[in-house]
Design an enzyme around this catalytic site. Sequence first.
Site, short mmCIF file in Angstrom:
data_model
loop_
_atom_site.label_atom_id
_atom_site.label_comp_id
_atom_site.label_asym_id
_atom_site.label_seq_id
_atom_site.Cartn_x
_atom_site.Cartn_y
_atom_site.Cartn_z
N THR A 42 6.01 -4.22 8.42
CA THR A 42 6.55 -4.43 9.77
C THR A 42 5.37 -4.92 10.63
O THR A 42 4.89 -4.20 11.50
CB THR A 42 7.13 -3.12 10.35
OG1 THR A 42 6.16 -2.06 10.19
CG2 THR A 42 8.42 -2.72 9.67
N THR A 88 7.00 1.82 9.27
CA THR A 88 6.88 2.24 10.67
C THR A 88 7.76 1.34 11.53
O THR A 88 7.56 0.13 11.57
CB THR A 88 5.41 2.12 11.11
OG1 THR A 88 4.62 2.94 10.24
CG2 THR A 88 5.23 2.57 12.55
N ASN A 115 -15.62 7.86 20.65
CA ASN A 115 -16.52 6.72 20.81
C ASN A 115 -17.00 6.58 22.25
O ASN A 115 -18.16 6.23 22.49
CB ASN A 115 -15.82 5.44 20.34
CG ASN A 115 -15.73 5.38 18.82
OD1 ASN A 115 -16.47 6.10 18.13
ND2 ASN A 115 -14.84 4.57 18.30
N ASP A 151 9.94 -5.77 -5.43
CA ASP A 151 9.16 -6.56 -4.48
C ASP A 151 9.53 -8.02 -4.67
O ASP A 151 10.06 -8.41 -5.71
CB ASP A 151 7.65 -6.34 -4.69
CG ASP A 151 6.87 -6.57 -3.40
OD1 ASP A 151 6.36 -5.60 -2.81
OD2 ASP A 151 6.81 -7.75 -2.94
N GLU A 197 -4.96 4.64 3.90
CA GLU A 197 -5.54 3.85 2.82
C GLU A 197 -6.91 4.43 2.49
O GLU A 197 -7.65 4.86 3.37
CB GLU A 197 -5.68 2.38 3.24
CG GLU A 197 -4.32 1.70 3.28
CD GLU A 197 -4.38 0.30 3.87
OE1 GLU A 197 -5.46 -0.32 3.89
OE2 GLU A 197 -3.31 -0.17 4.33
N CYS A 226 -11.30 21.27 38.72
CA CYS A 226 -12.25 20.80 37.69
C CYS A 226 -11.90 19.44 37.10
O CYS A 226 -12.70 18.51 37.16
CB CYS A 226 -12.36 21.82 36.58
SG CYS A 226 -13.05 23.37 37.18
N HIS A 231 -4.15 9.44 17.04
CA HIS A 231 -5.36 9.18 16.26
C HIS A 231 -6.22 8.12 16.94
O HIS A 231 -7.45 8.25 17.03
CB HIS A 231 -4.99 8.73 14.84
CG HIS A 231 -4.20 9.77 14.10
ND1 HIS A 231 -3.52 9.52 12.94
CD2 HIS A 231 -3.99 11.08 14.38
CE1 HIS A 231 -2.91 10.63 12.53
NE2 HIS A 231 -3.18 11.59 13.40
N TYR A 288 0.83 -1.21 0.00
CA TYR A 288 0.00 0.00 0.00
C TYR A 288 0.87 1.26 0.00
O TYR A 288 0.63 2.19 -0.77
CB TYR A 288 -0.93 -0.01 1.22
CG TYR A 288 -2.05 -0.99 1.03
CD1 TYR A 288 -3.24 -0.59 0.43
CD2 TYR A 288 -1.91 -2.32 1.40
CE1 TYR A 288 -4.26 -1.48 0.22
CE2 TYR A 288 -2.93 -3.23 1.19
CZ TYR A 288 -4.10 -2.81 0.60
OH TYR A 288 -5.11 -3.71 0.37
N ARG A 338 -6.51 23.84 45.15
CA ARG A 338 -7.30 22.60 45.21
C ARG A 338 -6.74 21.55 44.26
O ARG A 338 -6.53 21.80 43.08
CB ARG A 338 -8.76 22.89 44.88
CG ARG A 338 -9.47 23.61 46.02
CD ARG A 338 -10.86 24.05 45.63
NE ARG A 338 -10.83 25.08 44.62
CZ ARG A 338 -11.91 25.55 44.00
NH1 ARG A 338 -13.10 25.07 44.31
NH2 ARG A 338 -11.81 26.50 43.10
N1 LIG Z 1 -0.87 0.80 4.98
C1 LIG Z 1 -0.89 1.99 5.50
O1 LIG Z 1 -1.88 2.72 5.47
C2 LIG Z 1 0.35 2.55 6.13
C3 LIG Z 1 0.42 3.92 6.41
C4 LIG Z 1 1.58 4.44 6.97
C5 LIG Z 1 2.64 3.58 7.27
N2 LIG Z 1 2.54 2.24 7.01
C6 LIG Z 1 3.70 1.40 7.29
O2 LIG Z 1 4.39 1.21 6.07
C7 LIG Z 1 4.96 -0.11 6.00
C8 LIG Z 1 4.41 -0.84 4.79
O3 LIG Z 1 3.02 -0.98 4.93
P1 LIG Z 1 2.13 -1.58 3.75
O4 LIG Z 1 0.73 -1.51 4.23
O5 LIG Z 1 2.52 -0.96 2.49
O6 LIG Z 1 2.66 -3.11 3.79
P2 LIG Z 1 2.34 -4.25 2.72
O7 LIG Z 1 2.40 -5.53 3.47
O8 LIG Z 1 1.13 -3.90 1.93
O9 LIG Z 1 3.59 -4.16 1.74
C9 LIG Z 1 4.87 -4.58 2.05
C10 LIG Z 1 5.51 -5.08 0.77
O10 LIG Z 1 6.90 -5.34 1.00
C11 LIG Z 1 7.27 -6.44 0.22
N3 LIG Z 1 8.55 -6.99 0.69
C12 LIG Z 1 8.82 -7.70 1.79
N4 LIG Z 1 10.12 -8.01 1.84
C13 LIG Z 1 10.69 -7.49 0.74
C14 LIG Z 1 12.01 -7.47 0.22
N5 LIG Z 1 13.03 -8.05 0.86
N6 LIG Z 1 12.24 -6.84 -0.94
C15 LIG Z 1 11.25 -6.22 -1.60
N7 LIG Z 1 9.97 -6.20 -1.16
C16 LIG Z 1 9.70 -6.84 -0.01
C17 LIG Z 1 6.10 -7.38 0.39
O11 LIG Z 1 6.07 -8.39 -0.61
C18 LIG Z 1 4.91 -6.41 0.28
O12 LIG Z 1 4.48 -6.26 -1.06
C19 LIG Z 1 4.61 -0.75 7.35
O13 LIG Z 1 5.66 -0.54 8.24
C20 LIG Z 1 3.38 0.02 7.80
O14 LIG Z 1 3.25 -0.02 9.20
C21 LIG Z 1 1.44 1.73 6.44
#
Ligand SMILES: NC(=O)c1ccc[n+]([C@@H]2O[C@H](COP(=O)([O-])OP(=O)(O)OC[C@H]3O[C@@H](n4cnc5c(N)ncnc54)[C@H](O)[C@@H]3O)[C@@H](O)[C@H]2O)c1
Length: 420
Positions: free
Chosen positions: A82, A122, A217, A26, A153, A260, A209, A6, A323
């Site tokens: 991660t 992250t 909620n 990838d 997303e 308060c 967040h 993503y 107080r």
């Molecule tokens: N998804 C979100 O909305 C979002 C927002 C901010 C931060 N993050 C952080 O960003 C990071 C990625 O999130 P994501 O949702 O894109 O993860 P994801 O799982 O969708 O994508 C990770 C990609 O890395 C690839 N990968 C793994 N090992 C690899 C390697 N050795 N070489 C090349 N590619 C490799 C995987 O095949 C996968 O396609 C995470 O740390 C997440 O916490 C995510």
Amino acid sequence: MFGLGYVGSVTAACLAELGHRVIGVDRDQGKIESIRKSHAPFFEPGLEDLISANVAAGRLSATDSAAEAVADADICLLCVGTPSERNGNLGLDQLRRVTEDIRAAFAARTTKKKLIIAVRSTVFPGTCEQVVAPLLEGLEGISIVSNPEFLREGSAVVDFREPTLVVVGGNDPESVAMVAELYEPLGVNACQVSLRTAEMIKYACNAFHAVKISFANEIGALCEPLGIDAAEVMSTLCVDTRLNISTAYLKPGFAFGGSCLPKDLRALAYRANRLDLKLPLLESAMPSNHEHLRRAIDKVQNLTCARIGVIGLAFKENTDDLRESPVITLLEHLIGKGRDVRVYDPHIKLDAIYGTNRSFVLNAIPHIGRLMEASVDDLLGWAEAVVVAQKPSSTLAARIQSSGLPVIDLVGYRASFATA
Ligand SMILES: NC(=O)c1ccc[n+]([C@@H]2O[C@H](COP(=O)([O-])OP(=O)(O)OC[C@H]3O[C@@H](n4cnc5c(N)ncnc54)[C@H](O)[C@@H]3O)[C@@H](O)[C@H]2O)c1
């Protein structure tokens, strides 16, 4: 771009759109094929069009070969996953592996130019220094930068194009500036900080967040049995942009107190309990505050000197309200442990204080009158160390500073003066 999930796919397509030449890497052939065929590897509004336009323009490509991507790269952005481990810890296998892939690819480079590794995944503070750096040890010309991702997303492309926050952290200012420059065309100045600060900011944002959502909620959950329109309550709360939707109360400092907040939180928790409602976030504010006060007490108790001067007695600056002042609890502990303390508060004249305010302090510390100093100079002349338990005016802060005494800053005033 290492990792075409993503984060990686969106970042790759958006950076290509800004005119950069981007190679996505990838391990998942499906994602590579998808990009090669000008398709987004998953649904994200606007992504498919961006990918197809930039693949067609020759600015975006995908491969499974780290060597191909690293061969002539200036910057490697790491966007691998991660995920959570069973115990809640962060899984760093993908990060370690991708760093090793880059290490091998870098060693095979023919160019002598510098390579910046920008970690967008992250990761917990310290990961760049303790996990990524050791895996690259011994390589000349690599520098590590933290550049956390903040996109959401569902609106990831818009979030990239119109960022509200870009953070770049690192020890090498030139590398930090170069990564920050990537975002300049988006009209945003990146916040340039240290590596660990950049890593931490991401966690602080996500925690904030989550707390905001849970807060809304829980207020909603309490409104429901009371027949109150929760949406109206929250949207009205948001009208106040000075205290509510603002930077107010968002500076690390001392525990809260006063007449308060503690009282009203206790009433909320009590009433919710009578309604059989569990509101763990709201109920945890008081215990969290106690814990914070306990940490402050420990810090002061650790002072080895005999005479401790405390600045502030009221629960905050510019008031004489005692107080539920956390300073009184702090003093009770210090006195209970036999410490020699004296106090100065610019707004407290004990003989001019009446009612519950007076009885609160006298119940807690009957001989408080003997501990009060009439002037800050008297306090600083007597003390061997100063505890600042209330935000001082700039004159008072300068006076404390010029005393040369060791200072325990419980309110964070020195940080706010540094950034003012
Ligand atoms: N998804 C979100 O909305 C979002 C927002 C901010 C931060 N993050 C952080 O960003 C990071 C990625 O999130 P994501 O949702 O894109 O993860 P994801 O799982 O969708 O994508 C990770 C990609 O890395 C690839 N990968 C793994 N090992 C690899 C390697 N050795 N070489 C090349 N590619 C490799 C995987 O095949 C996968 O396609 C995470 O740390 C997440 O916490 C995510």
